[in-house]
Motif scaffolding. Structure first.
Motif, PDB file in Angstrom:
ATOM      1  N   PRO B 384     -74.633  21.153 -76.985  1.00  0.00           N
ATOM      2  CA  PRO B 384     -73.891  21.376 -78.229  1.00  0.00           C
ATOM      3  C   PRO B 384     -72.596  22.165 -78.061  1.00  0.00           C
ATOM      4  CG  PRO B 384     -76.213  21.735 -78.593  1.00  0.00           C
ATOM      5  CD  PRO B 384     -76.045  21.555 -77.122  1.00  0.00           C
ATOM      6  N   HIS B 385     -72.601  23.180 -77.175  1.00  0.00           N
ATOM      7  CA  HIS B 385     -71.386  24.000 -77.036  1.00  0.00           C
ATOM      8  C   HIS B 385     -70.232  23.150 -76.519  1.00  0.00           C
ATOM      9  CE1 HIS B 385     -71.124  24.301 -72.609  1.00  0.00           C
ATOM     10  NE2 HIS B 385     -72.376  23.918 -72.717  1.00  0.00           N
ATOM     11  N   LEU B 386     -70.549  22.212 -75.622  1.00  0.00           N
ATOM     12  CA  LEU B 386     -69.530  21.336 -75.061  1.00  0.00           C
ATOM     13  C   LEU B 386     -69.033  20.356 -76.121  1.00  0.00           C
ATOM     14  CD1 LEU B 386     -68.037  20.185 -72.567  1.00  0.00           C
ATOM     15  CD2 LEU B 386     -69.994  18.702 -72.212  1.00  0.00           C
ATOM     16  N   LEU B 387     -69.971  19.800 -76.864  1.00  0.00           N
ATOM     17  CA  LEU B 387     -69.599  18.846 -77.904  1.00  0.00           C
ATOM     18  C   LEU B 387     -68.706  19.513 -78.945  1.00  0.00           C
ATOM     19  CD1 LEU B 387     -72.975  16.987 -78.420  1.00  0.00           C
ATOM     20  CD2 LEU B 387     -71.004  16.251 -77.105  1.00  0.00           C
ATOM     21  N   MET B 388     -69.021  20.780 -79.261  1.00  0.00           N
ATOM     22  CA  MET B 388     -68.203  21.491 -80.241  1.00  0.00           C
ATOM     23  C   MET B 388     -66.776  21.655 -79.716  1.00  0.00           C
ATOM     24  SD  MET B 388     -68.555  25.289 -81.816  1.00  0.00           S
ATOM     25  CE  MET B 388     -67.131  26.055 -82.551  1.00  0.00           C
ATOM     26  N   THR B 389     -66.657  22.060 -78.447  1.00  0.00           N
ATOM     27  CA  THR B 389     -65.323  22.261 -77.879  1.00  0.00           C
ATOM     28  C   THR B 389     -64.554  20.947 -77.841  1.00  0.00           C
ATOM     29  OG1 THR B 389     -66.375  23.910 -76.519  1.00  0.00           O
ATOM     30  CG2 THR B 389     -64.124  23.365 -75.963  1.00  0.00           C
ATOM     31  N   LEU B 390     -65.205  19.892 -77.411  1.00  0.00           N
ATOM     32  CA  LEU B 390     -64.521  18.600 -77.331  1.00  0.00           C
ATOM     33  C   LEU B 390     -64.054  18.152 -78.710  1.00  0.00           C
ATOM     34  CD1 LEU B 390     -66.832  16.710 -74.825  1.00  0.00           C
ATOM     35  CD2 LEU B 390     -64.549  17.589 -74.397  1.00  0.00           C
ATOM     36  N   SER B 391     -64.884  18.409 -79.690  1.00  0.00           N
ATOM     37  CA  SER B 391     -64.559  18.019 -81.052  1.00  0.00           C
ATOM     38  C   SER B 391     -63.398  18.862 -81.578  1.00  0.00           C
ATOM     39  CB  SER B 391     -65.809  18.198 -81.900  1.00  0.00           C
ATOM     40  OG  SER B 391     -65.655  17.639 -83.139  1.00  0.00           O
ATOM     41  N   GLU B 392     -63.409  20.142 -81.230  1.00  0.00           N
ATOM     42  CA  GLU B 392     -62.346  21.042 -81.640  1.00  0.00           C
ATOM     43  C   GLU B 392     -61.014  20.602 -81.039  1.00  0.00           C
ATOM     44  OE1 GLU B 392     -62.678  25.874 -82.207  1.00  0.00           O
ATOM     45  OE2 GLU B 392     -63.699  24.912 -80.574  1.00  0.00           O
ATOM     46  N   LYS B 393     -61.077  20.153 -79.785  1.00  0.00           N
ATOM     47  CA  LYS B 393     -59.856  19.720 -79.081  1.00  0.00           C
ATOM     48  C   LYS B 393     -59.530  18.260 -79.383  1.00  0.00           C
ATOM     49  CE  LYS B 393     -59.606  23.550 -76.496  1.00  0.00           C
ATOM     50  NZ  LYS B 393     -59.408  24.539 -77.543  1.00  0.00           N
ATOM     51  N   GLN B 394     -60.303  17.651 -80.262  1.00  0.00           N
ATOM     52  CA  GLN B 394     -60.110  16.259 -80.671  1.00  0.00           C
ATOM     53  C   GLN B 394     -60.208  15.283 -79.499  1.00  0.00           C
ATOM     54  OE1 GLN B 394     -56.706  15.914 -83.217  1.00  0.00           O
ATOM     55  NE2 GLN B 394     -57.487  17.494 -84.561  1.00  0.00           N
ATOM     56  N   MET B 395     -61.056  15.596 -78.539  1.00  0.00           N
ATOM     57  CA  MET B 395     -61.254  14.669 -77.419  1.00  0.00           C
ATOM     58  C   MET B 395     -62.445  13.779 -77.742  1.00  0.00           C
ATOM     59  SD  MET B 395     -60.572  17.559 -74.562  1.00  0.00           S
ATOM     60  CE  MET B 395     -60.728  16.615 -73.065  1.00  0.00           C
ATOM     61  N   TRP B 396     -62.214  12.838 -78.653  1.00  0.00           N
ATOM     62  CA  TRP B 396     -63.331  12.067 -79.203  1.00  0.00           C
ATOM     63  C   TRP B 396     -63.993  11.175 -78.162  1.00  0.00           C
ATOM     64  CZ3 TRP B 396     -63.420  14.974 -83.127  1.00  0.00           C
ATOM     65  CH2 TRP B 396     -62.285  15.257 -83.903  1.00  0.00           C
ATOM     66  N   GLU B 397     -63.178  10.533 -77.302  1.00  0.00           N
ATOM     67  CA  GLU B 397     -63.765   9.610 -76.315  1.00  0.00           C
ATOM     68  C   GLU B 397     -64.669  10.367 -75.342  1.00  0.00           C
ATOM     69  OE1 GLU B 397     -60.715   8.933 -77.370  1.00  0.00           O
ATOM     70  OE2 GLU B 397     -60.956   6.853 -78.040  1.00  0.00           O
ATOM     71  N   LYS B 398     -64.169  11.529 -74.936  1.00  0.00           N
ATOM     72  CA  LYS B 398     -64.952  12.348 -74.007  1.00  0.00           C
ATOM     73  C   LYS B 398     -66.257  12.799 -74.692  1.00  0.00           C
ATOM     74  CE  LYS B 398     -65.166  14.875 -70.172  1.00  0.00           C
ATOM     75  NZ  LYS B 398     -66.132  14.226 -69.342  1.00  0.00           N
ATOM     76  N   ALA B 399     -66.149  13.144 -75.967  1.00  0.00           N
ATOM     77  CA  ALA B 399     -67.338  13.564 -76.705  1.00  0.00           C
ATOM     78  C   ALA B 399     -68.349  12.426 -76.776  1.00  0.00           C
ATOM     79  CB  ALA B 399     -66.954  14.018 -78.103  1.00  0.00           C
ATOM     80  N   GLU B 402     -70.234  12.166 -73.727  1.00  0.00           N
ATOM     81  CA  GLU B 402     -71.270  13.201 -73.687  1.00  0.00           C
ATOM     82  C   GLU B 402     -72.344  12.936 -74.738  1.00  0.00           C
ATOM     83  OE1 GLU B 402     -71.529  15.449 -71.430  1.00  0.00           O
ATOM     84  OE2 GLU B 402     -69.602  15.140 -70.453  1.00  0.00           O
ATOM     85  N   LYS B 403     -72.339  11.732 -75.282  1.00  0.00           N
ATOM     86  CA  LYS B 403     -73.385  11.245 -76.200  1.00  0.00           C
ATOM     87  C   LYS B 403     -73.444  12.006 -77.526  1.00  0.00           C
ATOM     88  CE  LYS B 403     -74.805   8.082 -73.457  1.00  0.00           C
ATOM     89  NZ  LYS B 403     -74.169   6.812 -73.741  1.00  0.00           N
ATOM     90  N   ILE B 404     -72.292  12.271 -78.075  1.00  0.00           N
ATOM     91  CA  ILE B 404     -72.269  12.983 -79.365  1.00  0.00           C
ATOM     92  C   ILE B 404     -72.976  12.166 -80.442  1.00  0.00           C
ATOM     93  CG2 ILE B 404     -70.037  12.083 -80.180  1.00  0.00           C
ATOM     94  CD1 ILE B 404     -69.452  14.978 -81.161  1.00  0.00           C
TER      95      ILE B 404
END
Lengths: 288, 442
Positions: B384-399, B402-404
């Motif tokens: 979750p901490h990684l998904l939150m950061t990716l989402s915050e940085k708007q890195m949707w594909e990367k998220a 990571e199986k968001i």
């Protein structure tokens, strides 16, 4: 000691020479032709990499122009017509003049007009607040005031007014790239035709509720009464879903709609103060 | 050794204040409001107009597609207006408002309490009746039941799982239903078994409800294809995927539905509604709602007509206490706070939770200290901490990599975070944004 220094120099330089020869042949072998015009156009572009043109960055935009061999439908909002004509001359094409656009905030629901009826405690971004609920006022269409648009602006053209809690566009800085339009979850920011002296007339409201409900939620909401539509001589105003919309391509900035609006939902900006008429003294000089 | 799922999970305190409070019938409201989106899927099409005389059980909005549901009136009277009303999220939705006059029911509905156990209806007729009655998953997800019961071609269910877990703290509506309507539940389950053509059904119940486990075990002796499976208490065991894992050990593949492993999960309240719809011709017009909170005068379980305003329920539970900070629709883990109390009870509203100032506010957000508790807590094995950061940085594909999209939004990460970070907020944002990206690709 002296001899080891000589060995070192010889070894290192021979490695360097061998590597250079390999790289030379590799570069010949894997050479990819790239149109020099791409570099030239990129040079002419403002290098803001804002994405306002719809491409991933200035390089991608230059690439697209050269690949399509046309500048039709392509515009760099930051550089404006100067940049586009430069790009056109590099390509040997005719430049198409584009009207510059400027952002307006279509919400005027300051705290005094639209009191908070609930609190929001979640993560401090508009996108997340909009996902949770309709916002902390009774108007589900209005500005949430958490400044996603300000964060999205690369040109320092937006800031939050601490008194109204609404974003303000700095006309000189706004290039019309549209980043804020995408950032706003409530779709409140619109790119309108830039008029002389940054004059603007627009309906600062997106409330599509029926008049009574809209007015109840916000004192300066558009209630869709249609007075402005009747007043406008240029057919620039249409009422749709209980909401007026002024087409900036048709508007002649006559300001008649501003004075007839019963809720002050139509805003005029950067106009000289009006001559005060006897019957309507308080309508003059409404500022966003 | 009791069964449970292995990966992740948290243990919030149960706070089942109303577990021993029998279900009370609430009197009829003066006006009832029926929003046309009470389920996942297409909004229903409103069929009535202003001034129409309505009977209890009459169809007022018809299903707007395959994944959609009919809506029936739960009261009799005149249609006051068709208007947009503010729903619990503060958005306006189309709705039918009915002024209640008397209590006149449709003749076809059997209102007696006699238990009917035998039916000659076949599989398709049962599903048709369920579809007609507008039944949706009543645990909160409100997925139309007839869709669940019609597996896509090539897929077959071999097991029906009945969700009596009620893992959300505070809520007791399913618990009370299992105790008070056990017989109806059993018949409802046999109907579900018949509709899906499976061999057997298992009822999963967490062992913080020993009375319900005992009661249903005794009843299940009469039904040889229904089993009761007591489970270890762990949140979010009421999630379909985790309940299947806990009971059968099968793992629903990423992005797949329970039917992919041959199971269909239905809630206890849904099964009882299925019984009422098939055997008594009664559409989904009433449900049990737990009204609870530590500061309420009388936390209770109410049997209410859908469309009753939430304020009426809170009044009946002793009124809104002073210092109320939040009124939540659903449980404390996954529920959403409501923007006003005039909103009506909908098909998926299993509880109303009243929190005061001390309980109802978020704590100040601090920096992530990389403790990894959210990873331990995540029942889907995500970070979750990684998904939150990716989402915050708007890195949707990367998220997405990571199986968001696998997140079930149970809130275990936010619950367990010592820095009070809004993990789930950002993950939800990432999910909805990436969902929109996927839809645009098509």
């Amino acid at each position: 000691m002296g001899i080891s220094l000589v060995y070192t120099i010889i070894t290192v330089s021979s490695i360097g020479v061998t590597a250079a020869i390999i790289l030379y042949f590799a570069a010949r072998k894997f050479y990819v032709y790239e149109d020099p015009r791409i570099d030239e156009i990129e040079e002419a572009l403002p290098a803001a990499n804002c994405g306002g043109c719809g491409y991933a960055g200035c390089r991608a935009f230059a690439d697209a122009i050269v690949k399509d061999n046309s500048i039709e439908g392509k515009n760099c909002p930051v550089g404006g017509n100067d940049t586009m004509s430069k790009a056109a001359s590099i390509m040997g094409l005719e430049a198409v003049n584009q009207t510059p656009r400027i952002a307006v905030i279509r919400c005027n629901g300051a705290c005094e007009h639209r009191p908070n009826t609930r609190n929001y405690e979640g993560a401090s971004t508009c996108a997340i607040e909009a996902m949770h609920f309709g916002g902390s006022t009774d108007c589900q269409y209005g500005c949430l005031g958490l400044a996603d648009c300000v964060a999205s602006c690369d040109f320092n053209a937006l800031h939050m007014d601490s008194e109204t809690g609404l974003p303000v566009v700095s006309d000189e800085n706004c290039v019309g790239c549209g980043a804020c339009v995408k950032a706003c979850p409530k779709d409140l920011i619109e790119l309108r035709k830039q008029m002389p002296k940054y004059r603007k007339i627009f309906v600062a409201c997106r409330n599509e509720d029926k008049g009574a409900a809209a007015k109840k939620a916000c004192a300066v909401a558009c209630i869709g009464c249609g007075k402005c539509e009747k007043e406008c001589k240029y057919d620039a105003i249409v009422i749709k879903n209980n909401l007026a919309f002024i087409d900036s391509d048709k508007c002649k900035l006559c300001r008649k709609c501003v004075s007839v609006c019963p809720t002050n939902a139509i805003i005029e900006e950067n106009f000289p103060p009006r001559k005060i008429k006897a019957e309507e003294p308080e309508k003059a000089g409404i500022e966003a | 050794m009791l069964k449970t799922f292995k990966k992740g999970g948290v243990h919030p305190s149960h706070n089942k204040l109303t577990a021993q409070k029998p279900i009370e019938q609430l009197p009829l409201p003066k006006t009832a409001t029926f929003i046309n989106t009470q389920h996942i899927g297409a909004p229903s099409k409103i069929l009535v107009k202003r001034g129409d005389e309505i009977k209890v059980g009459q169809l007022i909005a018809e299903s707007g597609g395959f994944v959609s549901a009919n809506i029936h009136s739960s009261v009799s009277g005149k249609v006051a207006k068709i208007d947009s009303v503010i729903d619990s999220g503060g958005y306006r939705k189309d709705a039918v408002l009915i002024n209640v006059e008397g209590d006149v029911w449709e003749e076809s509905i059997d209102r007696s309490s006699t238990l009917i156990t035998e039916t000659s209806l076949d599989k398709t007729e049962i599903i048709k009746k369920i579809n007609k009655a507008g039944i949706v998953g009543m645990g909160g997800a409100t997925f139309p039941t007839h869709v669940k019961l019609s597996p896509p071609p090539g897929m077959k269910a071999d097991l029906v799982i009945i969700n009596g877990v009620e893992c959300e703290p505070y809520l007791t509506s399913d618990h009370r239903l299992m105790l008070e309507k056990g017989e109806e539940l059993m018949v409802g389950i046999t109907l579900l078994i018949k509709a899906l053509g499976t061999e057997r059904a298992i009822i999963g119940i967490e062992n913080n409800k020993p009375d319900a486990i005992e009661h249903l075990k005794a009843l299940s002796k009469k039904y040889k294809n229904i089993e009761v499976c007591p489970l270890k208490v762990k949140y979010p065991q009421g999630s379909e995927k985790h309940l299947i894992k806990a009971i059968t050990g099968r793992e629903v593949p990423s992005g797949g539905l329970p039917i992919a492993v041959g199971t269909v999960v239905n809630n206890v309240a849904t099964a009882i509604s299925v019984y009422e719809a098939v055997m008594k011709n009664k559409p989904l017009i009433e449900r049990v709602v737990t009204v609870t909170g530590k500061h309420l005068a009388q936390p209770s379980n109410f049997y209410v007509r859908l469309g009753t305003p939430v304020s009426t329920l809170i009044e009946a539970a002793g009124g809104l206490p002073e210092n109320t900070a939040k009124v939540i629709s659903g449980g404390p883990m996954m529920g959403r706070s409501m923007v006003n109390l005039g909103v009506p009870v909908t098909k998926g509203m299993s509880g109303i939770l009243v929190f005061d100032d001390a309980e109802g506010h978020r704590k100040p957000v601090k920096s992530c200290i990389r403790c990894g508790r959210c990873i331990v807590a995540c029942p889907m094995g995500l970070e979750p901490h990684l998904l939150m950061t990716l989402s915050e940085k708007q890195m949707w594909e990367k998220a997405e990599e990571e199986k968001i999209m696998n997140c079930i939004e149970c809130g275990s990460c936010s619950f367990t975070c010592p820095s009070n970070r809004p993990l789930l907020d950002y993950i939800r944002l990432g999910k909805s944004t990436f969902g929109a990206i996927i839809r645009n690709r098509k």
